[in-house]
Design a protein around this motif. Structure first.
Motif, PDB file in Angstrom:
ATOM      1  N   UNK A   1     -41.828   5.173   9.567  1.00 47.75           N
ATOM      2  CA  UNK A   1     -41.015   6.380   9.382  1.00 47.75           C
ATOM      3  C   UNK A   1     -39.911   6.140   8.345  1.00 47.75           C
ATOM      4  N   UNK A   2     -39.251   4.983   8.411  1.00 48.17           N
ATOM      5  CA  UNK A   2     -38.145   4.716   7.473  1.00 48.17           C
ATOM      6  C   UNK A   2     -38.642   4.715   6.017  1.00 48.17           C
ATOM      7  N   UNK A   3     -39.838   4.179   5.794  1.00 51.20           N
ATOM      8  CA  UNK A   3     -40.378   4.156   4.423  1.00 51.20           C
ATOM      9  C   UNK A   3     -40.746   5.571   3.972  1.00 51.20           C
ATOM     10  N   UNK A   4     -41.343   6.327   4.898  1.00 53.47           N
ATOM     11  CA  UNK A   4     -41.769   7.689   4.549  1.00 53.47           C
ATOM     12  C   UNK A   4     -40.563   8.570   4.230  1.00 53.47           C
ATOM     13  N   UNK A   5     -39.491   8.401   4.997  1.00 50.04           N
ATOM     14  CA  UNK A   5     -38.294   9.219   4.745  1.00 50.04           C
ATOM     15  C   UNK A   5     -37.774   8.967   3.334  1.00 50.04           C
ATOM     16  N   UNK A   6     -37.758   7.688   2.949  1.00 51.02           N
ATOM     17  CA  UNK A   6     -37.272   7.332   1.612  1.00 51.02           C
ATOM     18  C   UNK A   6     -38.193   7.912   0.533  1.00 51.02           C
TER      19      UNK A   6
END
Ligand SMILES: NC(=O)c1ccc[n+]([C@@H]2O[C@H](COP(=O)([O-])OP(=O)(O)OC[C@H]3O[C@@H](n4cnc5c(N)ncnc54)[C@H](OP(=O)(O)O)[C@@H]3O)[C@@H](O)[C@H]2O)c1
Length: 271
Positions: free
Chosen positions: A139-144
């Motif tokens: 999720x953290x990578x996708x948000x970025x």
């Protein structure tokens, strides 16, 4: 062949042949040709599998229109880390012997992944890639990525199987109109679920094989599945021709097998 419509309205076959670990040469060529003959129209390879050349050869030797086969490949970590995007992508095109790739993914959220993704966006604009996406993005990578892209990823290819059902990440992807591909869908090298007692009992109930039962649990969630096999009987089973709809209670029983244990690496280690 069942299919799924992506956010950009392009269509992807719901079942693809995974070719990770198949040796370049006869092993990959035979596995792919046999699969195409059986009805597979989607092959999942990667630069790092070192068998793109054999996948391309199998497609040519199958005398099938290239447009009928959905080809996925992936940019490997070192090419992302050392900014060798163009060389890596051109090598995939050359090895596969095609002038476009249906789906190209960043294999892992490596350092410089945003810059590498911008390169893939340029390739979409040039028509050399039809769909772009990512793999092993949390999720953290996708948000970025979502906050910094011009073209949204249409796919996230992640580990999903009964040991590791990855529900939270799937939910996030679906909320953002990103379709999910399940890799190691049968449990991969460590936890192959085809011999699990409960799976075998449920398979009997639905008059199907254990692999069809597991893949149906994934297909019923709206996932795309990438089972790997070089065995003709297994490849046939994994095409899931029976179109099984599992009862809610049975879906929950398989959900409950979750151990939160991955067969692959943990992408959370990537910043
Ligand atoms: N993006 C990523 O980082 C990533 C990581 C891992 C995998 N992947 C992709 O996902 C694909 C599949 O994952 P995977 O290869 O790890 O594991 P998998 O598909 O879950 O399992 C493959 C194993 O299951 C056996 N098998 C297949 N069908 C069967 C059946 N019907 N009955 C009994 N056994 C069966 C295969 O052996 P036989 O050959 O004998 O059938 C093989 O040993 C890979 O090939 C690759 O394309 C992507």
């Amino acid at each position: 062949m069942k299919s799924i419509v992506l956010a950009n309205s392009n269509v992807i076959p719901s079942i693809g042949l995974g070719v990770y670990g198949l040796r370049s040469g006869k092993e990959t060529i035979n596995a792919c040709k046999q699969a195409i003959e059986l009805g597979y129209r989607h092959i999942d390879t990667a630069r790092v599998y070192l068998n793109e050349g054999s996948v391309g050869k199998a497609i040519k030797e199958s005398n099938i229109d290239r447009k009928e086969i959905f080809i996925t490949s992936k940019m490997w970590n070192t090419s992302i880390r050392f900014r060798r995007y163009r060389q890596a992508f051109n090598k995939s095109l050359k090895k596969l012997d095609v002038d476009y790739i249906d789906l190209y993914l960043l294999h892992w959220p490596e350092k410089n992944f945003l810059e590498a993704y911008h390169f893939l966006e340029d390739m979409v604009i040039l028509g050399k890639i039809k769909n772009i996406g990512v793999s092993n993005f949390e999720i953290k990578h996708l948000k970025r990525l979502l906050a910094n892209c011009r073209i949204k990823p249409v796919i996230n290819q992640i580990e999903v199987n009964p040991s590791f059902n990855n529900k939270e990440l799937i939910k996030f992807c679906f909320e953002h109109d990103i379709k999910v591909e399940a890799y190691s869908p049968l449990g991969g090298k460590n936890h192959n679920y085809v011999n699990n007692e409960m799976i075998i009992a449920l398979a009997k109930k639905y008059h199907c094989s254990p692999s069809e039962l597991i893949l149906s649990w994934e297909l019923n969630q709206g996932l795309i599945v990438l089972p790997r096999s070089k065995n003709i009987l297994h490849q046939k089973d994994n095409l899931c021709l029976n179109d099984i709809v599992l009862e809610k209670e049975d879906m929950k029983k398989i959900d409950a097998l979750n151990l939160n244990i991955r067969t692959g690496k943990d992408p959370n280690k990537y910043e």
